[in-house]
Enzyme design. Structure first.
Site, PDB file in Angstrom:
ATOM      1  CB  SER A  28     -11.350  -5.509   3.046  1.00 52.47           C
ATOM      2  OG  SER A  28     -11.999  -6.105   4.123  1.00 52.47           O
ATOM      3  CG  ASP A  78      -6.103  -6.892   8.435  1.00 50.62           C
ATOM      4  OD1 ASP A  78      -7.220  -6.818   8.998  1.00 50.62           O
ATOM      5  OD2 ASP A  78      -5.884  -6.447   7.299  1.00 50.62           O
ATOM      6  CG  HIS A 116      -8.809  -3.829   7.374  1.00 52.11           C
ATOM      7  ND1 HIS A 116      -8.574  -5.154   7.102  1.00 52.11           N
ATOM      8  CD2 HIS A 116      -9.847  -3.454   6.563  1.00 52.11           C
ATOM      9  CE1 HIS A 116      -9.437  -5.575   6.194  1.00 52.11           C
ATOM     10  NE2 HIS A 116     -10.205  -4.562   5.850  1.00 52.11           N
TER      11      HIS A 116
END
Length: 533
Positions: free
Chosen positions: A247, A474, A502
Site C-alpha cells: 500500500s 483493489d 487490498h
C-alpha cells in the site's frame, strides 16, 4: 473526517494498512525540495476538474554520504530481546532535518528484527512496511508479516517504525475522548451549519497536532523516511536494500529507489500507488476503487440467503445502503454501550470490510443488525478501522497518517466551496461513498505545516529489477496505479493478481506467493505482465 484503512476487520487480519483518503494522498516531500532530489513543478486544477499527472521526475541524491551524515551511517546498534520470542529490538538515531543535522534534535527510531535461522545461507536483511502511512512496521513484522518460512530462513527480517509512527517519536493530536467526538462528526453535511461543524472539527484536530507534536510535525515526510531507511540499510551492513512494502509502503519503497537507485536490491511493491497524481485525483480514484469493491460485495451478497441489501442489482444494493446511512444520520442507532452508531461511523465500518472479501459475511450480519436498530456490529468494524481499542484508546496511526499525507502533497481542496464543486465527480465515482470521501479530503486545507512535496514521476534509472504488484479490484490502491508505477520505474516488472481485496502477497494465491518468493530468494523477476488468480 480523516479516516484510515486498517489492519483488522472483524477478527480478519489483512496483509497491509491501506492508503488514507485524507485530502493529501501519498506523495513525496522533504524540507527543501530541490536539495533532496524533489521536482518543483506539481500541477493543480480547478475544483470540478481532475488535475493532470506530473511530468517532473524525482532526482537521485549523490552516492557519497555527506560528512555531516557520516556519524549516523556509522552508528552501532545495541540489540535486546523484546516482544515475541525470537525478536530483537533497538533504536537508531536519525537527524530531525537532513539539511541541518544536529545531535540536539536527533530522532530515535524504533527497529526490530528476527535473524535468519536457515536452512540455507543468509542472503541479507529484508525490511518490511505495511503502509498507512502510519502503520507500525514493527507490529506488522512481529504479528502479521506474510513471508513464508523459506524467506524467513534466508533473511534477517527487519522493520523500522517510520518517524512519527508508533514507537518512533509518534505524532499526537487529540485525547481519546476528543477522538471519539472527532470520528462522529457528520461527513455528509446537509447545511451550512453542518459544514461549519465539520470544518471546526478539522481545525481543532490540526491545532491539537501542532500543540502536542511541535517541530516534528514538519519532518515526517516520505522522503525523510526513505532516507532513514538508507541509514538503517548501512547500519545493518547491507550494500543493497531488500524490501517488501504494501500500500503506502510501495510509495515509500519507490521513493527510496528514486533517491538511491544504485542501492536498490530486491524491492517488492505490493498494492502500488502512483506518485505522479495530485491529491484530488488520487482521492477520486480511490473513491472509484471502493465503488468497484462494493459492486463485487453486492454481487456476492445477492447470491446469499442472508443478504440485507436484497437480491437485485449492485445499484439497488447501493440505494439500500444509502438509505440506511440516511436513517442513521437522522437517528443514530444504539449499540448496547454509551456510544451510538452515527452515519459517519457506519460508513467507516462498511469501508473497513471492503478491504478483504473474507470480511463480507460479517458485514452482511452487521448490516442486518443495523437495519433492525442494533448498531453494535458496524461500530465494532468502525473501531477496527480507526484502531480504537476496547478501553477507548486510539493508536497513533490516525495522527501519523494525515501528518505524512499533508506534508507530502498540497491538499485536495482549499475549502468547502471547492468540495461542493467537486461533489458531482465524486458521486459519479461512487454513489454510495462519493460524498463522504469528498468531504474527508478537506482536512489538509487546515494543516498547520505547509506541504513540502509535489506530484512527480519516479524512474530510478540504473536500479536493479523491481517487482510491482497490483490487484485488479483493489479498493484502496486501484489497479491502474500499479500499471502507472510499473511504467515509470525503469527496471520494473508488473505482476497482476486477478481478484478482490487490498494487496496480493500472502493472501491465498499460490501463484502470487511463489512468484514473489522466487524473486526474493533468487533475484529473478517473473515474465513481463504476468497474471495470477
Amino acid at each position: 473526517m480523516a479516516t484510515n484503512r486498517l489492519l483488522r476487520t472483524a477478527g480478519t487480519v489483512l496483509t497491509a494498512t491501506a492508503l488514507l483518503l485524507s485530502g493529501c494522498s501519498s506523495g513525496d516531500s522533504s524540507p527543501g525540495a530541490a536539495a533532496s532530489g524533489q521536482p518543483t513543478n506539481g500541477r493543480t486544477g480547478s475544483a470540478d476538474t481532475m488535475p493532470e499527472a506530473a511530468t517532473a521526475t524525482i532526482k537521485p541524491l549523490p552516492t557519497a554520504v555527506p560528512a555531516a551524515l557520516r556519524p549516523y551511517y556509522g552508528q552501532k546498534l545495541t540489540w535486546r530481546e523484546c516482544g515475541i520470542v525470537g525478536f530483537e529490538c533497538t533504536t537508531m538515531k536519525a537527524p530531525l532535518d537532513y539539511a541541518k543535522p544536529s545531535t540536539a534534535t536527533d530522532l530515535k527510531l524504533a527497529v526490530s528484527r528476527k535473524k535468519a535461522t536457515g536452512p540455507g545461507s543468509r542472503i541479507g536483511s529484508l525490511m518490511v512496511n505495511p503502509g498507512g502511512p502510519g502503520g507500525s512496521a514493527i507490529d506488522y513484522l512481529q504479528q502479521y508479516a506474510p513471508q513464508p518460512d523459506a524467506v524467513r530462513a534466508r533473511y534477517d527480517m527487519v522493520a523500522m517504525d517510520p518517524r512519527g509512527v508508533a514507537r518512533s517519536e509518534p505524532v499526537t493530536c487529540l485525547s481519546s475522548a476528543q477522538m471519539d467526538g472527532y470520528t462522529r462528526v457528520d461527513q455528509t453535511p446537509d447545511s451550512d451549519a453542518e459544514v461549519d461543524r465539520l470544518t471546526s472539527a478539522l481545525r481543532d484536530f490540526t491545532r491539537g497536532c501542532r500543540a502536542r507534536t511541535g517541530a516534528r510535525l514538519g519532518h515526517v515526510s516520505t522522503a525523510e523516511s526513505a532516507r532513514d531507511m538508507d541509514v538503517l540499510r548501512a547500519v545493518l551492513g547491507d550494500d543493497k536494500l531488500t524490501y517488501v512494502g504494501a500500500s503506502y509502503g510501495t510509495f515509500l519503497g519507490a521513493t527510496y529507489a528514486g533517491l538511491f537507485p544504485s542501492r536498490v536490491g530486491r524491492l517488492v511493491l505490493d498494492g502500488a500507488t502512483d506518485p505522479s497524481l495530485p491529491a484530488r485525483t488520487m482521492n477520486r480514484d480511490q473513491t472509484a476503487g471502493f465503488n468497484t469493491a462494493f459492486t463485487a460485495f453486492a454481487k456476492d451478497c445477492a447470491k446469499q440467503r442472508d443478504c440485507p441489501l436484497g437480491t437485485g442489482s449492485p445499484e439497488e444494493a447501493g440505494r439500500r445502503l444509502t438509505a440506511l446511512f440516511k436513517q442513521l444520520d437522522a437517528r443514530p442507532a444504539p449499540t448496547g454501550s454509551d456510544r451510538t452508531l452515527t452515519e459517519s461511523l457506519a460508513t467507516s465500518g462498511v469501508t473497513a470490510a471492503m478491504y478483504d472479501e473474507g470480511a463480507w459475511p460479517v458485514l452482511r450480519e452487521y448490516l442486518a443488525k443495523a437495519q433492525k436498530g442494533d448498531g453494535s456490529g458496524l461500530l465494532a468494524l468502525s473501531d477496527s478501522y480507526y484502531e480504537r481499542d476496547p478501553d477507548g484508546t486510539y493508536a497513533n496511526q490516525m495522527f501519523a497518517n494525515p501528518a505524512v499525507n499533508c506534508l507530502d502533497l498540497p491538499g485536495a481542496f482549499s475549502g468547502p466551496d471547492e468540495v461542493r464543486a467537486a461533489l458531482p465527480a465524486f458521486r459519479k465515482a461512487s454513489p454510495v461513498f462519493g460524498e463522504s470521501f469528498a468531504w474527508a479530503a478537506l482536512n489538509c486545507a487546515y494543516w498547520p505545516v505547509k506541504p513540502t512535496g509535489e506530484p512527480h514521476r519516479i524512474t530510478a534509472e540504473g536500479a536493479a529489477p523491481i517487482l510491482v504488484v497490483g490487484t485488479t479490484r483493489d479498493p484502496a490502491t486501484p489497479y491502474p496505479w500499479a500499471r502507472a508505477l510499473a511504467s515509470q520505474l525503469s527496471s520494473a516488472t508488473l505482476l497482476t493478481y486477478e481478484g478482490d481485496g487490498h494487496t496480493a502477497y500472502g493472501r491465498g494465491s499460490d501463484c502470487i506467493d511463489t512468484t514473489i518468493n522466487t524473486y526474493l530468494l533468487e533475484g529473478t523477476p517473473p515474465p513481463p505482465d504476468k497474471h495470477c488468480t
